[in-house]
Write a protein that holds these residues in place. Structure first.
Motif, PDB file in Angstrom:
ATOM      1  N   GLY A 132       0.730  -1.029  -0.015  1.00 42.07           N
ATOM      2  CA  GLY A 132      -0.093   0.070  -0.090  1.00 42.07           C
ATOM      3  C   GLY A 132       0.759   1.309   0.044  1.00 42.07           C
ATOM      4  N   SER A 133       0.241   2.266   0.409  1.00 38.56           N
ATOM      5  CA  SER A 133       1.051   3.507   0.485  1.00 38.56           C
ATOM      6  C   SER A 133       1.640   3.836   1.827  1.00 38.56           C
ATOM      7  CB  SER A 133       0.056   4.644   0.093  1.00 38.56           C
ATOM      8  OG  SER A 133      -0.835   4.915   0.900  1.00 38.56           O
ATOM      9  N   LYS A 134       1.523   3.071   2.890  1.00 40.32           N
ATOM     10  CA  LYS A 134       2.058   3.484   4.157  1.00 40.32           C
ATOM     11  C   LYS A 134       3.064   2.466   4.742  1.00 40.32           C
ATOM     12  CE  LYS A 134      -0.868   7.036   4.656  1.00 40.32           C
ATOM     13  NZ  LYS A 134      -0.097   8.387   4.916  1.00 40.32           N
ATOM     14  N   VAL A 135       3.053   1.223   4.262  1.00 39.17           N
ATOM     15  CA  VAL A 135       3.893   0.184   4.971  1.00 39.17           C
ATOM     16  C   VAL A 135       4.885  -0.380   3.922  1.00 39.17           C
ATOM     17  CG1 VAL A 135       4.123  -1.811   5.988  1.00 39.17           C
ATOM     18  CG2 VAL A 135       2.085  -0.158   6.441  1.00 39.17           C
ATOM     19  N   ASP A 136       6.386  -0.680   4.191  1.00 39.15           N
ATOM     20  CA  ASP A 136       7.309  -1.181   3.500  1.00 39.15           C
ATOM     21  C   ASP A 136       7.986  -2.493   4.201  1.00 39.15           C
ATOM     22  OD1 ASP A 136       6.948   0.448   1.415  1.00 39.15           O
ATOM     23  OD2 ASP A 136       9.229   1.363   1.575  1.00 39.15           O
ATOM     24  N   PHE A 137       8.041  -3.500   3.411  1.00 37.71           N
ATOM     25  CA  PHE A 137       8.789  -4.563   3.948  1.00 37.71           C
ATOM     26  C   PHE A 137       9.892  -4.769   3.215  1.00 37.71           C
ATOM     27  CE2 PHE A 137       9.726  -9.210   3.931  1.00 37.71           C
ATOM     28  CZ  PHE A 137      10.211  -9.250   5.268  1.00 37.71           C
ATOM     29  N   TYR A 138      11.222  -5.056   3.598  1.00 37.92           N
ATOM     30  CA  TYR A 138      12.215  -5.092   2.966  1.00 37.92           C
ATOM     31  C   TYR A 138      13.155  -6.273   3.391  1.00 37.92           C
ATOM     32  CZ  TYR A 138      14.726  -2.535   6.744  1.00 37.92           C
ATOM     33  OH  TYR A 138      14.914  -2.461   8.028  1.00 37.92           O
ATOM     34  N   TYR A 195       7.221   2.392   8.384  1.00 35.60           N
ATOM     35  CA  TYR A 195       6.138   3.082   8.098  1.00 35.60           C
ATOM     36  C   TYR A 195       6.240   4.510   7.533  1.00 35.60           C
ATOM     37  CZ  TYR A 195       4.597  -0.896  11.177  1.00 35.60           C
ATOM     38  OH  TYR A 195       4.663  -1.949  11.632  1.00 35.60           O
ATOM     39  N   ASP A 196       5.327   4.983   6.735  1.00 36.07           N
ATOM     40  CA  ASP A 196       5.534   6.267   5.917  1.00 36.07           C
ATOM     41  C   ASP A 196       5.297   7.305   7.081  1.00 36.07           C
ATOM     42  OD1 ASP A 196       5.641   7.771   3.389  1.00 36.07           O
ATOM     43  OD2 ASP A 196       3.697   8.299   4.173  1.00 36.07           O
ATOM     44  N   LEU A 197       6.219   8.230   6.907  1.00 46.40           N
ATOM     45  CA  LEU A 197       5.985   9.619   7.794  1.00 46.40           C
ATOM     46  C   LEU A 197       5.570  10.735   6.995  1.00 46.40           C
ATOM     47  CD1 LEU A 197       8.898   9.293  10.193  1.00 46.40           C
ATOM     48  CD2 LEU A 197       6.514   8.946  10.506  1.00 46.40           C
ATOM     49  N   GLY A 198       5.600  10.481   5.356  1.00 48.45           N
ATOM     50  CA  GLY A 198       5.190  11.588   4.641  1.00 48.45           C
ATOM     51  C   GLY A 198       6.517  12.103   4.120  1.00 48.45           C
ATOM     52  N   GLY A 200       8.541  11.296   1.798  1.00 48.64           N
ATOM     53  CA  GLY A 200       9.655  10.346   1.517  1.00 48.64           C
ATOM     54  C   GLY A 200      10.195  10.093   2.789  1.00 48.64           C
ATOM     55  N   LYS A 201       9.664  10.282   3.844  1.00 43.49           N
ATOM     56  CA  LYS A 201      10.488   9.547   4.975  1.00 43.49           C
ATOM     57  C   LYS A 201       9.732   8.427   5.802  1.00 43.49           C
ATOM     58  CE  LYS A 201      12.499  14.452   5.914  1.00 43.49           C
ATOM     59  NZ  LYS A 201      11.708  14.824   4.645  1.00 43.49           N
ATOM     60  N   GLN A 202      10.347   7.736   6.610  1.00 43.09           N
ATOM     61  CA  GLN A 202       9.864   6.491   7.146  1.00 43.09           C
ATOM     62  C   GLN A 202      10.493   6.316   8.384  1.00 43.09           C
ATOM     63  OE1 GLN A 202      10.630   4.046   3.320  1.00 43.09           O
ATOM     64  NE2 GLN A 202       8.692   3.466   3.469  1.00 43.09           N
ATOM     65  N   TRP A 203       9.981   5.523   9.352  1.00 48.72           N
ATOM     66  CA  TRP A 203      10.570   4.969  10.517  1.00 48.72           C
ATOM     67  C   TRP A 203       9.932   3.440  10.608  1.00 48.72           C
ATOM     68  CZ3 TRP A 203       8.358   2.828  14.726  1.00 48.72           C
ATOM     69  CH2 TRP A 203       7.039   2.861  14.719  1.00 48.72           C
ATOM     70  N   GLY A 204      11.081   2.711  11.220  1.00 45.59           N
ATOM     71  CA  GLY A 204      10.648   1.425  11.412  1.00 45.59           C
ATOM     72  C   GLY A 204      11.528   0.561  12.416  1.00 45.59           C
ATOM     73  N   LEU A 205      11.129  -0.833  12.424  1.00 43.95           N
ATOM     74  CA  LEU A 205      12.057  -1.833  13.147  1.00 43.95           C
ATOM     75  C   LEU A 205      12.731  -2.666  12.356  1.00 43.95           C
ATOM     76  CD1 LEU A 205       9.265  -2.547  15.898  1.00 43.95           C
ATOM     77  CD2 LEU A 205      11.422  -1.068  16.178  1.00 43.95           C
ATOM     78  N   SER A 235      14.557   6.319   7.511  1.00 41.52           N
ATOM     79  CA  SER A 235      14.908   6.350   6.330  1.00 41.52           C
ATOM     80  C   SER A 235      14.458   7.685   5.580  1.00 41.52           C
ATOM     81  CB  SER A 235      14.263   5.057   5.411  1.00 41.52           C
ATOM     82  OG  SER A 235      14.833   4.034   5.830  1.00 41.52           O
ATOM     83  N   ALA A 236      15.138   8.117   4.733  1.00 47.76           N
ATOM     84  CA  ALA A 236      14.609   9.374   3.803  1.00 47.76           C
ATOM     85  C   ALA A 236      15.135   9.338   2.391  1.00 47.76           C
ATOM     86  CB  ALA A 236      14.922  10.471   4.452  1.00 47.76           C
ATOM     87  N   TRP A 237      14.947   9.905   1.264  1.00 46.20           N
ATOM     88  CA  TRP A 237      15.367   9.731  -0.151  1.00 46.20           C
ATOM     89  C   TRP A 237      16.446  11.232  -0.163  1.00 46.20           C
ATOM     90  CZ3 TRP A 237      14.869   6.162  -3.645  1.00 46.20           C
ATOM     91  CH2 TRP A 237      13.913   5.380  -3.598  1.00 46.20           C
ATOM     92  N   PHE A 238      17.533  10.952  -0.591  1.00 45.31           N
ATOM     93  CA  PHE A 238      18.373  11.978  -0.938  1.00 45.31           C
ATOM     94  C   PHE A 238      18.707  11.798  -2.401  1.00 45.31           C
ATOM     95  CE2 PHE A 238      18.647  11.704   3.583  1.00 45.31           C
ATOM     96  CZ  PHE A 238      19.139  12.831   3.908  1.00 45.31           C
TER      97      PHE A 238
END
Length: 238
Positions: A132-138, A195-198, A200-205, A235-238
Motif C-alpha cells: 500500500g502507500s503506508k508500509v514497506d517490507f524489505y 512506516y510512512d511519515l510523509g 519520502g520519510k519513514q521509520w521502522g523496526l 529512512s529518507a530519500w536523497f
C-alpha cells in the motif's frame, strides 16, 4: 591500517558499480541504532596451557547506515536494487569470559573483563515491497568485510608479562592484559518493516545478522562470530 583497507575496498566496490552504469536514480538512506546480541561460546586462552574459557557477551551498542539504490520500481510495487552500508558495534567492560584450571591444589576459577569492537562494511542486493502507500517490507543479504578487536583485562590488575597462568596466595588465577584483532570476509542479512511519515520519510523496526569466522590469536583463538542486531530505523530519500 586494517580500517584504511576496509575504506579503500568499500570505495572500490562503489566505484565499480557506478562505472558499469547499472545504478540509476535517487538513493534511500537509512540510519539505525540498536543492540547487537552476540552468541555465547567457548574459546581457548592463547598461552602455553590453553585453558578453555566460556565467553559470555553483554549486548553491544550498534549504530550505522544503509544506502539503497533502486534499479526499478522506485517507491512503487516491488522495488529492487543494490544495498551498501557501514556499521559499528562496541561494548566496553561488563563483558566476561571465565574458566577453570588445575593448579595442583584444586580447581581455580578465573574471570576477566573483555571488550569488543566490530566495524563492518557490506554490499549486496535488496528487495523492498510497498504494501500500500503506508508500509514497506524489505530484505537484503550479501558479503561483508568485518574488522573486530577483542581486548582482555584481568581483574587483578597484574602487570606480570608471563603468558602462562600465575596463582596468587588466595588461589585466584592471574592473567596478563592482551588484545587481538582480525579482518575477514563474512556475510550479513537484513530485514525489517517501515512506516510512512510523509515527504519520502519513514521509520521502522529491523533486524540484521552478521556472521564469520575470526581468529583472535592473542586472546581466545578461533571465534565464531554470530551476531543478531535489533534496530530502530529512520529512512529518507536523497
Amino acid at each position: 591500517m586494517r580500517l584504511r583497507l576496509l575504506a579503500v575496498l568499500l570505495l572500490g566496490l562503489a566505484q565499480q558499480v557506478s562505472a558499469e552504469g547499472v545504478v540509476t536514480g535517487s538513493d534511500r538512506i537509512q540510519v539505525y541504532i540498536g543492540a547487537m546480541l552476540l552468541d555465547d561460546q567457548t574459546g581457548e586462552l592463547q598461552n602455553d596451557s590453553g585453558e578453555p574459557v566460556d565467553i559470555d557477551f553483554s549486548d553491544l551498542l550498534a549504530v550505522g547506515f544503509e544506502v539503497e539504490t533502486p534499479y526499478r520500481s522506485k517507491d512503487s510495487g516491488l522495488e529492487m536494487g543494490v544495498n551498501a552500508g557501514i556499521g559499528v558495534s562496541w561494548k566496553g567492560s561488563d563483558t566476561r569470559f571465565a574458566g577453570r584450571v588445575e593448579n595442583g591444589q584444586g580447581t581455580a576459577v578465573f574471570r576477566l573483563d573483555n571488550e569488543m569492537l566490530i566495524v563492518e562494511g557490506h554490499i549486496g542486493p535488496y528487495l523492498r515491497g510497498h504494501l500500500g502507500s503506508k508500509v514497506d517490507f524489505y530484505l537484503g543479504a550479501g558479503p561483508a568485510l568485518i574488522y573486530a578487536e577483542h581486548d582482555g583485562d584481568d581483574d587483578n590488575d597484574n602487570d606480570d608479562e608471563t603468558p602462562d597462568p600465575v596463582f596468587d596466595d588466595d588461589g585466584n588465577i592471574i592473567l596478563t592484559d592482551d588484545s587481538s584483532s582480525d579482518l575477514i570476509i563474512g556475510y550479513y542479512a537484513r530485514t525489517g518493516i517501515e512506516y510512512d511519515l510523509g515527504a519520502g520519510k519513514q521509520w521502522g523496526l529491523g533486524v540484521r545478522y552478521l556472521g564469520g569466522e575470526m581468529d583472535f590469536n592473542d586472546t581466545v583463538g578461533d571465534f565464531d562470530l554470530k551476531g543478531l542486531q535489533v534496530l530502530l530505523t529512520y529512512s529518507a530519500w536523497f
